[in-house]
Design an enzyme around this catalytic site. Structure first.
Site, PDB file in Angstrom:
ATOM      1  N   CYS A   2      17.376  46.814  64.389  1.00  0.00           N
ATOM      2  CA  CYS A   2      16.351  46.209  63.409  1.00  0.00           C
ATOM      3  C   CYS A   2      15.100  47.128  63.343  1.00  0.00           C
ATOM      4  O   CYS A   2      14.865  47.988  64.381  1.00  0.00           O
ATOM      5  CB  CYS A   2      15.902  44.943  64.043  1.00  0.00           C
ATOM      6  SG  CYS A   2      17.082  43.699  64.374  1.00  0.00           S
ATOM      7  N   ARG A  27      18.286  51.400  60.646  1.00  0.00           N
ATOM      8  CA  ARG A  27      18.352  50.646  61.960  1.00  0.00           C
ATOM      9  C   ARG A  27      18.924  49.332  61.814  1.00  0.00           C
ATOM     10  O   ARG A  27      19.258  48.699  62.841  1.00  0.00           O
ATOM     11  CB  ARG A  27      16.799  50.248  62.516  1.00  0.00           C
ATOM     12  CG  ARG A  27      15.911  51.505  62.817  1.00  0.00           C
ATOM     13  CD  ARG A  27      14.691  51.328  63.056  1.00  0.00           C
ATOM     14  NE  ARG A  27      14.531  50.788  64.537  1.00  0.00           N
ATOM     15  CZ  ARG A  27      14.283  51.432  65.584  1.00  0.00           C
ATOM     16  NH1 ARG A  27      14.005  52.742  65.499  1.00  0.00           N
ATOM     17  NH2 ARG A  27      14.186  50.613  66.718  1.00  0.00           N
ATOM     18  N   TRP A  74      19.639  43.926  62.011  1.00  0.00           N
ATOM     19  CA  TRP A  74      20.994  44.187  62.550  1.00  0.00           C
ATOM     20  C   TRP A  74      21.039  43.089  63.294  1.00  0.00           C
ATOM     21  O   TRP A  74      20.717  43.150  64.591  1.00  0.00           O
ATOM     22  CB  TRP A  74      20.958  45.561  63.376  1.00  0.00           C
ATOM     23  CG  TRP A  74      22.524  45.970  63.778  1.00  0.00           C
ATOM     24  CD1 TRP A  74      23.216  46.607  63.049  1.00  0.00           C
ATOM     25  CD2 TRP A  74      22.925  45.490  65.045  1.00  0.00           C
ATOM     26  NE1 TRP A  74      24.607  46.838  63.674  1.00  0.00           N
ATOM     27  CE2 TRP A  74      24.337  46.197  64.985  1.00  0.00           C
ATOM     28  CE3 TRP A  74      22.702  45.102  66.276  1.00  0.00           C
ATOM     29  CZ2 TRP A  74      25.207  46.039  66.011  1.00  0.00           C
ATOM     30  CZ3 TRP A  74      23.425  45.215  67.270  1.00  0.00           C
ATOM     31  CH2 TRP A  74      24.890  45.450  67.268  1.00  0.00           C
ATOM     32  N   ASN A  98      12.560  43.007  67.082  1.00  0.00           N
ATOM     33  CA  ASN A  98      13.745  43.928  67.084  1.00  0.00           C
ATOM     34  C   ASN A  98      13.985  44.098  68.749  1.00  0.00           C
ATOM     35  O   ASN A  98      13.146  44.135  69.461  1.00  0.00           O
ATOM     36  CB  ASN A  98      13.130  45.383  66.770  1.00  0.00           C
ATOM     37  CG  ASN A  98      13.854  46.284  67.269  1.00  0.00           C
ATOM     38  OD1 ASN A  98      15.146  46.150  67.461  1.00  0.00           O
ATOM     39  ND2 ASN A  98      13.269  47.634  67.604  1.00  0.00           N
ATOM     40  N   GLY A  99      15.049  43.491  68.943  1.00  0.00           N
ATOM     41  CA  GLY A  99      15.635  43.433  70.305  1.00  0.00           C
ATOM     42  C   GLY A  99      16.352  42.226  70.635  1.00  0.00           C
ATOM     43  O   GLY A  99      16.784  41.581  69.722  1.00  0.00           O
ATOM     44  N   GLU A 478      35.443  62.813  69.540  1.00  0.00           N
ATOM     45  CA  GLU A 478      34.454  62.819  68.467  1.00  0.00           C
ATOM     46  C   GLU A 478      35.252  62.690  67.012  1.00  0.00           C
ATOM     47  O   GLU A 478      34.585  61.900  66.375  1.00  0.00           O
ATOM     48  CB  GLU A 478      33.472  63.950  68.418  1.00  0.00           C
ATOM     49  CG  GLU A 478      32.457  64.407  67.674  1.00  0.00           C
ATOM     50  CD  GLU A 478      31.522  63.069  67.438  1.00  0.00           C
ATOM     51  OE1 GLU A 478      31.429  62.185  68.317  1.00  0.00           O
ATOM     52  OE2 GLU A 478      30.772  63.018  66.507  1.00  0.00           O
ATOM     53  N   LYS A 482      34.520  59.425  64.529  1.00  0.00           N
ATOM     54  CA  LYS A 482      33.902  59.746  63.261  1.00  0.00           C
ATOM     55  C   LYS A 482      34.659  58.972  62.103  1.00  0.00           C
ATOM     56  O   LYS A 482      34.278  58.330  61.332  1.00  0.00           O
ATOM     57  CB  LYS A 482      33.820  61.092  62.795  1.00  0.00           C
ATOM     58  CG  LYS A 482      32.636  61.890  63.620  1.00  0.00           C
ATOM     59  CD  LYS A 482      31.281  61.747  62.697  1.00  0.00           C
ATOM     60  CE  LYS A 482      30.460  60.509  63.712  1.00  0.00           C
ATOM     61  NZ  LYS A 482      29.909  61.397  64.725  1.00  0.00           N
ATOM     62  N   GLU A 485      34.248  55.032  62.442  1.00  0.00           N
ATOM     63  CA  GLU A 485      32.937  54.463  62.021  1.00  0.00           C
ATOM     64  C   GLU A 485      32.912  54.439  60.610  1.00  0.00           C
ATOM     65  O   GLU A 485      32.401  53.576  59.871  1.00  0.00           O
ATOM     66  CB  GLU A 485      32.011  55.025  62.695  1.00  0.00           C
ATOM     67  CG  GLU A 485      31.434  56.333  62.683  1.00  0.00           C
ATOM     68  CD  GLU A 485      30.242  56.683  63.651  1.00  0.00           C
ATOM     69  OE1 GLU A 485      29.424  55.856  63.454  1.00  0.00           O
ATOM     70  OE2 GLU A 485      30.401  57.956  63.739  1.00  0.00           O
ATOM     71  N   HIS A 501      52.361  59.828  78.782  1.00  0.00           N
ATOM     72  CA  HIS A 501      51.897  58.868  79.653  1.00  0.00           C
ATOM     73  C   HIS A 501      51.718  57.431  78.939  1.00  0.00           C
ATOM     74  O   HIS A 501      51.352  56.722  79.455  1.00  0.00           O
ATOM     75  CB  HIS A 501      50.913  59.216  80.590  1.00  0.00           C
ATOM     76  CG  HIS A 501      51.091  60.469  81.306  1.00  0.00           C
ATOM     77  ND1 HIS A 501      52.036  60.709  82.267  1.00  0.00           N
ATOM     78  CD2 HIS A 501      50.579  61.726  81.033  1.00  0.00           C
ATOM     79  CE1 HIS A 501      51.876  61.915  82.933  1.00  0.00           C
ATOM     80  NE2 HIS A 501      51.181  62.708  82.241  1.00  0.00           N
ATOM     81  N   LYS A 600      21.812  53.244  62.967  1.00  0.00           N
ATOM     82  CA  LYS A 600      21.317  54.510  63.351  1.00  0.00           C
ATOM     83  C   LYS A 600      20.804  54.294  64.739  1.00  0.00           C
ATOM     84  O   LYS A 600      21.347  55.005  65.578  1.00  0.00           O
ATOM     85  CB  LYS A 600      20.515  55.122  62.628  1.00  0.00           C
ATOM     86  CG  LYS A 600      20.238  56.392  62.838  1.00  0.00           C
ATOM     87  CD  LYS A 600      21.372  57.507  62.503  1.00  0.00           C
ATOM     88  CE  LYS A 600      21.067  58.683  62.801  1.00  0.00           C
ATOM     89  NZ  LYS A 600      22.363  59.568  63.118  1.00  0.00           N
TER      90      LYS A 600
HETATM   91  C1  F6R Z   1      28.180  58.120  66.129  1.00  0.00           C
HETATM   92  C2  F6R Z   1      26.913  57.857  66.387  1.00  0.00           C
HETATM   93  C3  F6R Z   1      26.465  57.056  67.501  1.00  0.00           C
HETATM   94  C4  F6R Z   1      25.387  57.746  68.449  1.00  0.00           C
HETATM   95  C5  F6R Z   1      25.068  56.904  69.608  1.00  0.00           C
HETATM   96  C6  F6R Z   1      23.643  57.430  70.224  1.00  0.00           C
HETATM   97  O1  F6R Z   1      28.520  58.872  64.679  1.00  0.00           O
HETATM   98  O2  F6R Z   1      25.840  58.295  65.904  1.00  0.00           O
HETATM   99  O3  F6R Z   1      27.617  56.856  68.520  1.00  0.00           O
HETATM  100  O4  F6R Z   1      25.633  58.800  69.002  1.00  0.00           O
HETATM  101  O5  F6R Z   1      24.565  55.571  69.268  1.00  0.00           O
HETATM  102  O6  F6R Z   1      22.788  57.496  69.595  1.00  0.00           O
HETATM  103  P1  F6R Z   1      21.550  58.529  70.197  1.00  0.00           P
HETATM  104  O7  F6R Z   1      22.114  60.094  70.031  1.00  0.00           O
HETATM  105  O8  F6R Z   1      20.392  58.236  69.260  1.00  0.00           O
HETATM  106  O9  F6R Z   1      21.040  57.960  71.418  1.00  0.00           O
END
Ligand code: F6R
Length: 605
Positions: A2, A27, A74, A98-99, A478, A482, A485, A501, A600
């Site tokens: 949020c 956020r 969020w 927020n929280g 990774e 990607k 998500e 396995h 984010k």
């Molecule tokens: C995936 C992504 C998340 C962040 C994770 C940590 O694309 O962006 O998995 O890497 O939420 O976020 P930070 O780096 O801001 O601690």
């Protein structure tokens, strides 16, 4: 997560609140809302969905008032609808949060018994009710203090009061809150980025603090209600222009600028005349480090996994990579000669921050690798290495991942050199190779069309796998993250040697599988694993720097990356896996910059 904002000014605030909320949408984007004090009453407007919807509502029904608060949500407690959208207001007080309030159920019960009723399913509304109740018998400071004292969990709050129409209150515990100073106006915001178009003078609340903004001054209090002073930071103008330019979305911009951000980051840390790395004053003398522990979440955790391979390769040190949400609750055997490294783009991730806090309490040495240098993690760590990637707006991390890798690679080489674990010639060669990396990234970026062609194979897929060994394994993980998500297709990253396995059972005719197979010391073994997949009907997208024509007839598509030394070809493998996720999501009409259910900056547990 949020995002919250609050402004007290000598002019109408709703337009500024809306523009700050647009910056905070990274956020959360489940709902948006605003409250102002207008004609002596609280005026609250809110809606489900994005800030654009709220803006349309305000266009029909403008909100006046020279102080107010705003929120993007969020969802945690309660479905993302209009009723659960913030602010949550009573007759006399309006709150954005927020929280997570962990004792909200007990508080709800207590206040229901006192005769209060609740409109929403949120944990936040208990704060509104508590403030309303305390206001009947306490002065403003006591009302805020008593309410905060009763809350368990994490929060950043913005509050306005009908009967105090000259002030906005902010409070923090566990979730970030910045205070901005203007001319005849002052602000609170979840981060400085949201406030940057209004001010470059910022202070930060620490856990337990609260503040009262008036238009001509800001008062700060600690958790004992004692007035305190705060340091004022001046923000640089460097990253003011976070816009998409000619790109369709932030993610394509951020992928495509990786050659530039990589070059910038390398330039920041490399002394080009001496071919040495400018990282000094680590909190522990590298020769005395006993062990390195890397801690992060999500994509940042994958960069830690990558660093584990590098640290093992180039130093004599023992190393562990941990997921922050696990680390924070484990019985860690802390050792004052271990170096604890926290990696985070935002520098605000709740689990990573809590893990860092745990290390600080245990008095061990910490280092933060962050993109946002004003962030909570940067301020708490003993030592900070910024990644210099510029603002990353797309929810899926791309250029920040590459930036984290660069800094971790440089740090590994520097520690190795200081410990005499590496000979000078090899150190020099690795640095010279690294200097060429931005050009190689550029060359790989120019091959985007190849990935665009193959992306179609994935849109009907039930699921897919990314396979890699050694340095390619963290990139396989990774890649899978990607794709998941962005395109909502199930994907897993596996160490290729693990296939037999269990996961091999998933391979069926036509299943797309991505194999990361650079020509390193694992190449032959990875190729054997790839053949096992092909033999069971898997359609392979192979990403490699191998130029030979062998095996081509069995492979659906081969994406060629340029040749470089095997310890850094993971940077080049990253580009096609980012493009793949991007183009599959685009073909599936997914929201590229704001994937569903995500945000984010993850400031809740
Ligand atoms: C995936 C992504 C998340 C962040 C994770 C940590 O694309 O962006 O998995 O890497 O939420 O976020 P930070 O780096 O801001 O601690």
């Amino acid at each position: 997560m949020c995002g919250i904002v609050g402004i007290v000014s000598n002019k109408s605030v709703s337009a500024s609140i809306i523009s700050a909320l647009k910056k905070l949408e990274y956020r959360g984007y489940d709902s948006a809302g605003i409250s102002t004090i207008s004609n002596g009453q609280i005026s609250e407007q809110k809606c489900s969905g994005r800030v654009d919807n709220l803006e349309k509502i305000l266009f029909q029904n403008p909100s006046s008032g020279d102080l107010g608060i705003g929120h993007v949500r969020w969802a945690t407690h309660g479905v993302p609808n209009q009723v659960n959208a913030h602010p949550h207001s009573s007759e006399v007080v309006s709150v954005v949060h927020n929280g997570i309030i962990e004792n909200s159920d007990e508080l709800r019960k207590e206040y229901k018994e006192k005769g209060y009723s609740f409109k929403s399913q949120t944990d936040t509304e208990v704060i509104t009710i508590m403030l309303t109740d305390y206001l009947k018998k306490e002065n403003l400071i006591n009302c805020i203090h008593k309410t905060l004292e009763k809350l368990e969990g994490s929060f950043a709050l913005g509050v306005i009061f009908k009967d105090f129409d000259n002030l906005v209150v902010g409070a923090r515990r566990g979730s970030p809150l910045a205070v901005g100073y203007g001319h005849n106006e002052n602000f609170i915001g979840s981060d400085s980025y949201a406030l940057k178009s209004m001010t470059n003078k910022i202070s930060y609340l620490d856990d337990g603090d609260f503040c009262i903004l008036f238009k001509e001054k800001v008062e700060f209090y600690n958790s004992d209600k004692k007035k305190i002073n705060k340091q004022i930071f001046e923000l640089s103008n460097e990253d003011n222009t976070a816009d998409k330019g000619d790109y369709r979305d932030f993610m394509s911009k951020e992928i495509n600028e990786q050659s530039i951000t990589t070059k910038k980051c390398i330039n920041e840390y490399l002394d080009k005349s001496r071919n040495d790395i400018n990282i000094y004053n680590l909190p522990i003398d590298p020769k005395k480090i006993n062990k390195i522990r890397l801690i992060a979440c999500g994509t940042a955790y994958h960069s830690c996994l990558m660093a584990k391979y590098w640290i093992e390769e180039f130093t004599s040190l023992d190393v562990e990579a941990d997921i922050a949400s696990e680390f924070r609750y484990r019985k860690i055997k802390f050792n004052s000669n271990d170096l604890y490294i926290f990696v985070s783009q935002s520098g605000e991730t709740a689990d990573t921050y809590a893990a860092l806090e745990k290390c600080k309490k245990n008095q061990v040495k910490t280092c933060g690798i962050v993109n946002v240098v004003e962030s909570s993690i940067a301020r708490m760590a003993d030592f900070v290495l910024p990644i210099h990637a510029g603002p990353e707006i797309g929810v899926a991390s791309t250029k920040a991942f590459i930036g984290q890798l660069i800094v971790l690679y440089l740090l590994t080489l520097k520690i190795s050199k200081e410990r005499n674990d590496i000979i000078d010639d090899e150190y020099l060669k690795l640095i010279l190779d690294l200097k060429k990396l931005p050009e190689l990234i550029e060359e790989t970026l120019n091959k985007q069309k190849d990935i665009q062609l193959i992306a179609r194979d994935f849109i009907e897929a039930k699921g897919t796998m990314y396979l890699g060994r050694g340095y390619s394994y963290p990139i396989a993980m990774e890649g899978a993250l990607k794709l998941k998500e962005l395109s909502y297709i199930h994907a897993e990253g596996y160490a290729a040697g693990e296939m037999k396995h269990g996961p091999l059972a998933l391979i069926e005719d036509g299943m797309p599988v991505i194999v990361l197979a650079p020509k390193d010391r694992f190449f032959e073994k990875t190729i054997s694993n790839m053949q096992e997949v092909i033999a069971r009907g898997g359609k392979v997208l192979m990403i490699t720097d191998d130029t030979s024509k062998t095996m081509n007839e069995n492979i659906r598509f081969k994406f060629q990356i340029p040749k470089t030394n095997s310890t850094i070809n993971s940077f080049l493998l990253t580009i096609p896996i980012q493009f793949l996720a991007y183009h599959v999501a685009l073909l599936k009409n997914c929201d590229i910059d704001k994937p569903r259910n995500l945000a984010k900056s993850v400031t809740v547990e």
